[in-house]
Design a protein around this motif. Structure first.
Motif, short mmCIF file in Angstrom:
data_model
loop_
_atom_site.label_atom_id
_atom_site.label_comp_id
_atom_site.label_asym_id
_atom_site.label_seq_id
_atom_site.Cartn_x
_atom_site.Cartn_y
_atom_site.Cartn_z
N LYS A 55 0.87 -1.18 0.00
CA LYS A 55 0.00 0.00 0.00
C LYS A 55 0.91 1.23 0.00
CE LYS A 55 -3.88 -2.25 0.40
NZ LYS A 55 -4.92 -2.19 -0.60
N TRP A 56 1.47 1.52 -1.17
CA TRP A 56 2.53 2.52 -1.28
C TRP A 56 2.12 3.93 -0.90
CZ3 TRP A 56 6.62 -0.11 -0.94
CH2 TRP A 56 6.75 -1.35 -1.56
N PRO A 57 0.97 4.45 -1.35
CA PRO A 57 0.61 5.82 -0.95
C PRO A 57 0.42 5.97 0.57
CG PRO A 57 -0.69 5.14 -2.84
CD PRO A 57 0.04 3.92 -2.35
N GLN A 58 -0.18 4.95 1.19
CA GLN A 58 -0.38 5.00 2.63
C GLN A 58 0.96 4.94 3.36
OE1 GLN A 58 -2.04 3.11 0.45
NE2 GLN A 58 -4.18 2.87 1.02
N ALA A 59 1.88 4.14 2.85
CA ALA A 59 3.22 4.07 3.45
C ALA A 59 3.92 5.42 3.34
CB ALA A 59 4.04 2.98 2.77
N GLY A 60 3.81 6.04 2.19
CA GLY A 60 4.41 7.36 2.01
C GLY A 60 3.85 8.38 2.97
N LYS A 61 2.55 8.37 3.15
CA LYS A 61 1.90 9.31 4.07
C LYS A 61 2.36 9.08 5.51
CE LYS A 61 -1.14 12.37 5.39
NZ LYS A 61 -0.66 13.73 5.45
N VAL A 84 12.81 10.90 2.39
CA VAL A 84 13.34 10.08 1.30
C VAL A 84 12.56 8.78 1.21
CG1 VAL A 84 15.36 8.75 0.54
CG2 VAL A 84 15.64 11.11 1.31
N ASP A 85 12.29 8.16 2.36
CA ASP A 85 11.51 6.92 2.37
C ASP A 85 10.11 7.16 1.80
OD1 ASP A 85 13.62 5.51 3.48
OD2 ASP A 85 12.89 5.75 5.54
N ALA A 86 9.51 8.29 2.16
CA ALA A 86 8.18 8.62 1.65
C ALA A 86 8.22 8.77 0.13
CB ALA A 86 7.67 9.92 2.28
N GLY A 87 9.23 9.46 -0.37
CA GLY A 87 9.37 9.63 -1.81
C GLY A 87 9.51 8.31 -2.54
N SER A 88 10.28 7.40 -1.95
CA SER A 88 10.45 6.08 -2.56
C SER A 88 9.12 5.33 -2.63
CB SER A 88 11.46 5.25 -1.77
OG SER A 88 12.73 5.85 -1.81
N CYS A 89 8.33 5.44 -1.58
CA CYS A 89 7.02 4.78 -1.57
C CYS A 89 6.10 5.38 -2.62
CB CYS A 89 6.39 4.87 -0.18
SG CYS A 89 7.23 3.88 1.06
N TYR A 90 6.08 6.71 -2.69
CA TYR A 90 5.22 7.36 -3.67
C TYR A 90 5.64 6.97 -5.10
CZ TYR A 90 3.18 10.31 -0.03
OH TYR A 90 2.52 10.78 1.08
N ARG A 91 6.93 6.86 -5.32
CA ARG A 91 7.43 6.48 -6.64
C ARG A 91 6.98 5.06 -7.00
NH1 ARG A 91 12.86 6.07 -6.18
NH2 ARG A 91 12.87 8.17 -5.38
N LYS A 92 7.03 4.16 -6.03
CA LYS A 92 6.60 2.79 -6.30
C LYS A 92 5.10 2.72 -6.56
CE LYS A 92 10.24 0.32 -3.95
NZ LYS A 92 10.60 -0.66 -2.94
N GLY A 93 4.35 3.59 -5.91
CA GLY A 93 2.90 3.59 -6.09
C GLY A 93 2.49 4.18 -7.42
N ASP A 94 3.27 5.14 -7.92
CA ASP A 94 2.98 5.78 -9.19
C ASP A 94 4.29 6.04 -9.92
OD1 ASP A 94 1.73 7.06 -11.28
OD2 ASP A 94 1.25 8.87 -10.14
N PRO A 95 4.87 5.00 -10.54
CA PRO A 95 6.21 5.12 -11.11
C PRO A 95 6.34 6.12 -12.25
CG PRO A 95 5.21 3.03 -11.74
CD PRO A 95 4.30 3.69 -10.76
N HIS A 96 5.24 6.48 -12.89
CA HIS A 96 5.30 7.40 -14.02
C HIS A 96 4.99 8.84 -13.61
CE1 HIS A 96 5.87 3.96 -16.56
NE2 HIS A 96 4.78 3.42 -16.06
N GLY A 97 4.71 9.03 -12.34
CA GLY A 97 4.47 10.38 -11.81
C GLY A 97 3.18 11.00 -12.26
N LYS A 98 2.19 10.21 -12.58
CA LYS A 98 0.90 10.74 -13.01
C LYS A 98 0.01 10.90 -11.79
CE LYS A 98 1.21 8.40 -17.39
NZ LYS A 98 0.72 7.30 -18.21
N SER A 99 -0.54 12.08 -11.64
CA SER A 99 -1.46 12.34 -10.53
C SER A 99 -2.87 11.99 -10.97
CB SER A 99 -1.40 13.81 -10.14
OG SER A 99 -0.11 14.12 -9.69
N PRO A 100 -3.71 11.57 -10.02
CA PRO A 100 -5.11 11.24 -10.37
C PRO A 100 -5.90 12.45 -10.78
CG PRO A 100 -4.72 10.89 -8.02
CD PRO A 100 -3.43 11.34 -8.65
#
Length: 100
Positions: A55-61, A84-100
């Protein structure tokens, strides 16, 4: 994986409870900082549990919450590590950097 997500949610609830009890006039003089440290540790544990559940976004938060607490306590290095850890999680959750 649902078990890890449940654990993470419990850790977050405990952290929020610790933070609520750390607020107030007397707690700032008598151990409010230790409550913040405990809450920070709980947020990190929650983030790691979310990571295990993928659950990458939740981990980042959760890592962001830990970082903000570290900043309030004056631990800039620890805060940076959590960001840095948060950024890594967000990247794994959305590797292409597209926002909803």
């Amino acid at each position: 994986m649902a078990e890890q997500e449940q654990k993470a949610l419990q850790f977050i609830a405990e952290a929020e409870k610790k933070l609520k009890s750390a607020k107030g006039f007397f707690s700032s003089f008598f151990g409010g900082g230790s409550k913040q440290e405990e809450a920070c540790e709980l947020y990190v544990r929650a983030a790691n549990a979310f990571k295990m559940a993928k659950k990458w976004p939740q981990a980042g938060k959760a890592f962001e919450e830990a970082a903000q607490l570290q900043m309030m306590m004056g631990s800039k290095h620890e805060a940076a590590t959590h960001y840095v850890d948060a950024g890594s999680c967000y990247r794994k959750g959305d590797p292409h950097g597209k926002s909803p």
